[in-house]
Design an enzyme around this catalytic site. Structure first.
Site, short mmCIF file in Angstrom:
data_model
loop_
_atom_site.label_atom_id
_atom_site.label_comp_id
_atom_site.label_asym_id
_atom_site.label_seq_id
_atom_site.Cartn_x
_atom_site.Cartn_y
_atom_site.Cartn_z
N LYS A 194 0.82 -1.22 0.00
CA LYS A 194 0.00 0.00 0.00
C LYS A 194 0.86 1.28 0.00
CE LYS A 194 -3.40 -2.71 -0.26
NZ LYS A 194 -4.27 -3.35 0.69
C1 LIG Z 1 -5.32 -4.49 1.01
C2 LIG Z 1 -6.78 -4.38 1.03
C3 LIG Z 1 -7.56 -4.75 2.14
C4 LIG Z 1 -6.98 -5.50 3.31
O1 LIG Z 1 -5.97 -4.81 3.94
P1 LIG Z 1 -5.14 -5.56 5.10
O2 LIG Z 1 -4.42 -4.44 5.78
O3 LIG Z 1 -4.20 -6.49 4.39
O4 LIG Z 1 -6.08 -6.26 5.98
C5 LIG Z 1 -8.91 -4.50 2.13
N1 LIG Z 1 -9.50 -3.93 1.07
C6 LIG Z 1 -8.81 -3.57 -0.03
C7 LIG Z 1 -9.52 -2.91 -1.16
C8 LIG Z 1 -7.43 -3.82 -0.10
O5 LIG Z 1 -6.76 -3.48 -1.20
#
Ligand SMILES: *Cc1c(COP(=O)(O)O)cnc(C)c1O
Length: 396
Positions: A194
Site C-alpha cells: 500500500k
Molecule cells: C489491502 C486491502 C484490504 C486488506 O488490507 P489488510 O491491511 O491487508 O487487511 C482491504 N480492502 C482492499 C480494497 C485492499 O486493497
C-alpha cells in the site's frame, strides 16, 4: 537506439518488480530505536503515529491496528451489525471487504460498479437497500474516490452506517477533503504493497469520539482505556474488561515505520503522479487501450494504474499479454477478479457469472501496470514501449 523489435532479448535485463516497498533509513533507525528501547508492542510510537494520521486525514481520532481487515470488522461490530443484517459493498474489491461482513454474521449484498472509475454505483446501492440493510462499504478503487456525496445522501435517507474501505486511498481527496474525515468510519491499510506501509497494519479514522473509545477497547481484549499504559513505569496493574474484545492492536515496531512513511507521503504522491503522467503521455492515443483518469472533483493518489485492453481487437488474450510482458521482464498484476466469482461466494451466496456484468467486463480486460515511488523514468518508458509493441504486434 537500435531497433530491438525482432530480437529475442527481453527489453530489460532485470525483472521489474510490481510493487516493492519504499523503506528509508529513517524507518530503519526508528525500528532499531524501538527494538533497543525495550518497548516493542503498542506504546508511545503507536500513539504518535495515530496523532499524525488523524492530523493528516483530517479526523478527530485515529486507531492504529494490525490490519485493515481487522479495522473493517471492528467498525461493523461497533455499528451493531450481526446476523440478519445486510451490508452493501462492491464486487470490485479484495476479498477481505466481503469476508468481514461474513465474519460479523451479516449478509453481503453486492452492487455493480461504474465503468468510468471501477467504483460502486450509488444508483445501484439505492436499488439494493432493503429494510435489513445496516451499512455500506464503499471502496476507493486504485486511489480514486467514490462519489461520497451521493453515497452519504443514500446512507442518510436509509439510516445506514458508512464504512469506507480506503485501503487504496491514503492521500486521496474528494471535493477538497481528504479521505479519512468524511464518513463516520474510514479504514486504511498499511500492508506491504500500500501507499503507506507498516509491513502489515491498518487504521480506523473517525470523528465519533465515543465510538473511538469503544473501538479501542474492542481492539485490545475489551480492556478499558489505554490499557497498554499499565506496563509503563508507575503504571497501575488494574484494568477492567468492558466487552469480550479482539486482538487487533498495532505494535510500536510497525508504528516506527508508519511515522516516517506518513511524513514522506505527500512527496511520494508527487512521484506517483509524475509516473501516472508519464504513462498517460506514453500510452495515450492508442485506441486498444483505455487509461485511468483523474477525477474532476478531487485528487487521485495513484495507488494503482489499471489499464483496460480491448482484447476483441487483438489476436491474444489477457493471459498471453501478461506472459509477453513477463518475457520483457516486466511484472504486472490484475485487480481484481470480482469477489462474487470466487468459489466460496458462488457456493455459499449463490452468485454466478453474469450477476455483475460491468465488474466482470472491466475485470476481463484489466491489467495493472507497475507504479511505485522507486520506479525510474526509464523503467516507465520500458513498460510503455513493451505495452505498445505487444499491442501493435498483435493487432487483428
Ligand atoms: C489491502 C486491502 C484490504 C486488506 O488490507 P489488510 O491491511 O491487508 O487487511 C482491504 N480492502 C482492499 C480494497 C485492499 O486493497
Amino acid at each position: 537506439m537500435p531497433d530491438d523489435r525482432y530480437s529475442n532479448r527481453p527489453r530489460r535485463e532485470n525483472l521489474l518488480a510490481f510493487s516493492p516497498p519504499d523503506i528509508g533509513q529513517e524507518e530503519i533507525d526508528e525500528v532499531v530505536d524501538s527494538l533497543r528501547s525495550g518497548w516493542i508492542t503498542t506504546g508511545p510510537k503507536t500513539a504518535r503515529f495515530e496523532r499524525a494520521l488523524a492530523e493528516y486525514a483530517g479526523s478527530e481520532q485515529a486507531l492504529a491496528l494490525n490490519s485493515a481487515t481487522a479495522g473493517l470488522f471492528l467498525c461493523l461490530k461497533a455499528s451493531g451489525i450481526g446476523p440478519g443484517d445486510e451490508v452493501i459493498t462492491t464486487p470490485y474489491t479484495f476479498a477481505a471487504t466481503v469476508n468481514v461482513i461474513l465474519h460479523a454474521g451479516a449478509t453481503p449484498v453486492l452492487a455493480d460498479v461504474r465503468r468510468e472509475d471501477f467504483n460502486i454505483d450509488p444508483v445501484r446501492i439505492d436499488q439494493a437497500v432493503t429494510e435489513r440493510t445496516k451499512a455500506v462499504i464503499p471502496v476507493h478503487f486504485a486511489g480514486r474516490s467514490c462519489d461520497m456525496d451521493a453515497i452519504g445522501a443514500i446512507a442518510k435517507k436509509h439510516d445506514l452506517a458508512v464504512i469506507e474501505d480506503a485501503a487504496h486511498a491514503i492521500g486521496t481527496e474528494y471535493k477538497g477533503r481528504r479521505i479519512g474525515g468524511i464518513s463516520r468510519f474510514t479504514v486504511f491499510s498499511f500492508h506491504a504493497v500500500k501507499n503507506v506501509t507498516t509491513a502489515e497494519g491498518g487504521a480506523i479514522t473517525t470523528n465519533d469520539g465515543e465510538t473511538a473509545d469503544r473501538l479501542r477497547a474492542m481492539a485490545l481484549h475489551g480492556m478499558d482505556k489505554d490499557a497498554w499504559k499499565r506496563f509503563s513505569p508507575g503504571g497501575r496493574w488494574q484494568y477492567d474488561i468492558v466487552t469480550p474484545g479482539y486482538k487487533s492492536n498495532m505494535m510500536d515496531i510497525q508504528a516506527a515505520l508508519g511515522i516516517h512513511q506518513l511524513r514522506r507521503l505527500e512527496a511520494n504522491l508527487v512521484k506517483r503522479r509524475n509516473i501516472a503522467d508519464r504513462y498517460h503521455k506514453g500510452l495515450s492515443g492508442i485506441p486498444q487501450i483505455t487509461l485511468p483518469r483523474d477525477p474532476e472533483d478531487g485528487r487521485h493518489c495513484w495507488h494503482l494504474f489499471p489499464v483496460l485492453i480491448d482484447f476483441a481487437k487483438l489476436k491474444i488474450d489477457r493471459d498471453r499479454f501478461i506472459e509477453l510482458l513477463l518475457q520483457e521482464n516486466i511484472s504486472t498484476n490484475v485487480h481484481y477478479l470480482p469477489v462474487h466469482l470466487f468459489s466460496y461466494y458462488r457456493q455459499h451466496l449463490g452468485y454466478k457469472p453474469g450477476d455483475f456484468p460491468i465488474a466482470e467486463d472491466l475485470s476481463d480486460r484489466e491489467i495493472t501496470l507497475p507504479l511505485y515511488t522507486r520506479l525510474l523514468p526509464d523503467d516507465v518508458d520500458d513498460v510503455i514501449a513493451a505495452v505498445r509493441r505487444i499491442i501493435f504486434d498483435n493487432l487483428k
